[in-house]
Design a protein around this motif. Structure first.
Motif, PDB file in Angstrom:
ATOM      1  N   GLY A  77      26.154 -45.409 -45.730  1.00 17.02           N
ATOM      2  CA  GLY A  77      26.453 -44.743 -46.990  1.00 17.02           C
ATOM      3  C   GLY A  77      25.262 -44.533 -47.887  1.00 17.02           C
ATOM      4  N   ILE A  78      24.098 -45.066 -47.492  1.00 19.67           N
ATOM      5  CA  ILE A  78      22.865 -44.892 -48.266  1.00 19.67           C
ATOM      6  C   ILE A  78      21.867 -44.110 -47.417  1.00 19.67           C
ATOM      7  N   ASP A  79      21.386 -42.997 -47.948  1.00 15.08           N
ATOM      8  CA  ASP A  79      20.428 -42.163 -47.215  1.00 15.08           C
ATOM      9  C   ASP A  79      19.001 -42.710 -47.297  1.00 15.08           C
ATOM     10  N   LEU A 137      20.053 -39.357 -55.919  1.00 23.88           N
ATOM     11  CA  LEU A 137      20.131 -39.856 -57.288  1.00 23.88           C
ATOM     12  C   LEU A 137      21.475 -40.534 -57.550  1.00 23.88           C
ATOM     13  N   VAL A 138      22.541 -39.974 -57.023  1.00 24.08           N
ATOM     14  CA  VAL A 138      23.859 -40.578 -57.207  1.00 24.08           C
ATOM     15  C   VAL A 138      23.915 -41.935 -56.504  1.00 24.08           C
ATOM     16  N   GLN A 139      23.380 -42.026 -55.300  1.00 28.08           N
ATOM     17  CA  GLN A 139      23.354 -43.302 -54.589  1.00 28.08           C
ATOM     18  C   GLN A 139      22.499 -44.332 -55.322  1.00 28.08           C
ATOM     19  N   PHE A 140      21.380 -43.883 -55.900  1.00 26.80           N
ATOM     20  CA  PHE A 140      20.545 -44.797 -56.689  1.00 26.80           C
ATOM     21  C   PHE A 140      21.349 -45.368 -57.862  1.00 26.80           C
ATOM     22  N   ALA A 141      22.164 -44.524 -58.473  1.00 26.05           N
ATOM     23  CA  ALA A 141      22.989 -44.987 -59.597  1.00 26.05           C
ATOM     24  C   ALA A 141      23.969 -46.056 -59.148  1.00 26.05           C
TER      25      ALA A 141
END
Length: 353
Positions: free
Chosen positions: A123-125, A157-161
């Motif tokens: 789920g994390i690129d 950016l969404v995953q970083f959040a």
């Protein structure tokens, strides 16, 4: 149930073994339930442990005299990682011999080796480098990415959040962390299309992600204490971090010069010393040391290469807390709470083009 060991790259950093061992010993006083795997030149590690019997009793040593230097390019480091102290510390996490690794070595090499060895979480690129910055508020602010990814798309950016919010719950205790995207203005029309798309996605998914999202923040607000997580790409984040660190050094040097410029200034320094000592403590990077590579199948923490023993202790303490609070499992759980398709922008990059 016993907590997993922390692997320490004892050879990393500007001063190497002595500071890394002293820092680990200081950290263990605060987290005495942890054990350590000290990776590096065994004779030098044993000599340094002689002054720290408490750490010696709770540590194993994994010998190697091979070190990744500060001049090694990531590609060079990858080719020779297997037998180095940095590579062996990270491999210990992969093999389950340690729950996390700490190194003060070459940042680019550490990122490359960690990513290749541990791989990214489902789920994390892309993994991101996150650190705590001091603020005027009650809590520090978590900022990511700080240099792992110079170019990012909306999904990154969404995953970083998501990752930053999971870390913030550990660091601040706030159940719905205040998350903002770094931008050149706070108005919805400001910034690149990627930033605006990321804002749209985060606003729509805020309830599912248990975050408080209200758009953008500017660089001059980073340390005001009004935000818990600031999200940006690694290029902008690294520039912003160095600007903050440079400003802190500038203020400290300016005060030092001002207070030594005359006899009256020196007397003024003695009168205001309690306040200046508080300022010095707040601005000291050693007190905020310990950047985390989030998004990997294992925890890797980067200490400043020039960190003092107290700074190394802080990096190890950050590592211990992340293990205690199961931050990797928290990120996995947060990602599972939302439909992955909802974390994508409404329009693909091809459609925008």
């Amino acid at each position: 149930m016993s907590l997993p060991r922390i692997a320490v790259d004892a050879m990393g950093g500007d001063e190497g073994v002595r500071v890394m061992i002293e820092g680990a010993a200081l950290a263990r006083r605060r987290h005495d339930q942890f054990k350590f795997l000290l990776v590096g030149d065994e004779p030098r590690i044993k000599a340094a442990l002689a002054a720290h019997p408490n750490l010696r009793a709770s540590s194993d040593i994994l010998h190697t005299d091979s070190v990744i230097s500060g001049e090694d390019k990531p590609s060079q480091a990858l080719r020779r990682a297997k037998g180095t102290s940095m590579g062996m510390a990270i491999d210990a996490v992969k093999q389950g011999h340690a729950g996390a690794a700490v190194s003060a070595g070459n940042t680019g090499a550490l990122m490359a080796i960690a990513k290749l060895t541990l791989r990214t979480m489902p789920g994390i690129d892309r993994p991101a480098l996150a650190a705590l910055l001091p603020t005027l508020g009650e809590n520090d602010v978590i900022m990511l990415d700080l240099g792992a990814n110079t170019e990012c798309d909306t999904r990154n950016l969404v995953q970083f959040a998501v990752m930053g919010a999971a870390y913030a719950r550990v660091a601040t205790g706030r159940e719905a962390p205040r998350v903002r995207l770094l931008n050149i203005g706070t108005e919805e029309i400001k910034g690149t299309e990627l930033l605006r798309d990321a804002a749209t996605v985060l606003k729509a998914a805020a309830d599912d992600l248990s975050i408080s999202f209200d758009g953008f923040t500017e660089a001059d607000k980073l340390c005001q204490g009004h935000v818990d997580v600031v999200v940006t790409d690694g290029f902008s984040g690294n520039i912003a971090l160095k600007a903050v660190e440079g400003t802190a050094r500038f203020v400290a040097d300016l005060l030092r010069r001002s207070f030594s410029s005359s006899l009256r200034s020196k007397i003024g320094f003695l009168i205001s010393r309690p306040a200046t000592e508080l300022l010095k403590t707040h601005l000291d990077p050693n007190n905020h040391n310990g950047a985390v590579f989030l998004g990997l199948n294992g925890i890797v923490v980067k200490s400043h290469g020039s960190a003092s023993a107290a700074g190394v202790a802080n990096a190890v303490a950050v590592t211990a807390r992340l293990l205690e609070e199961n931050v990797t499992e928290r990120i996995t759980a947060d990602l599972a709470r939302v439909d992955q398709d909802s974390l994508r922008p409404a329009r693909s990059q091809e459609e925008r083009a």
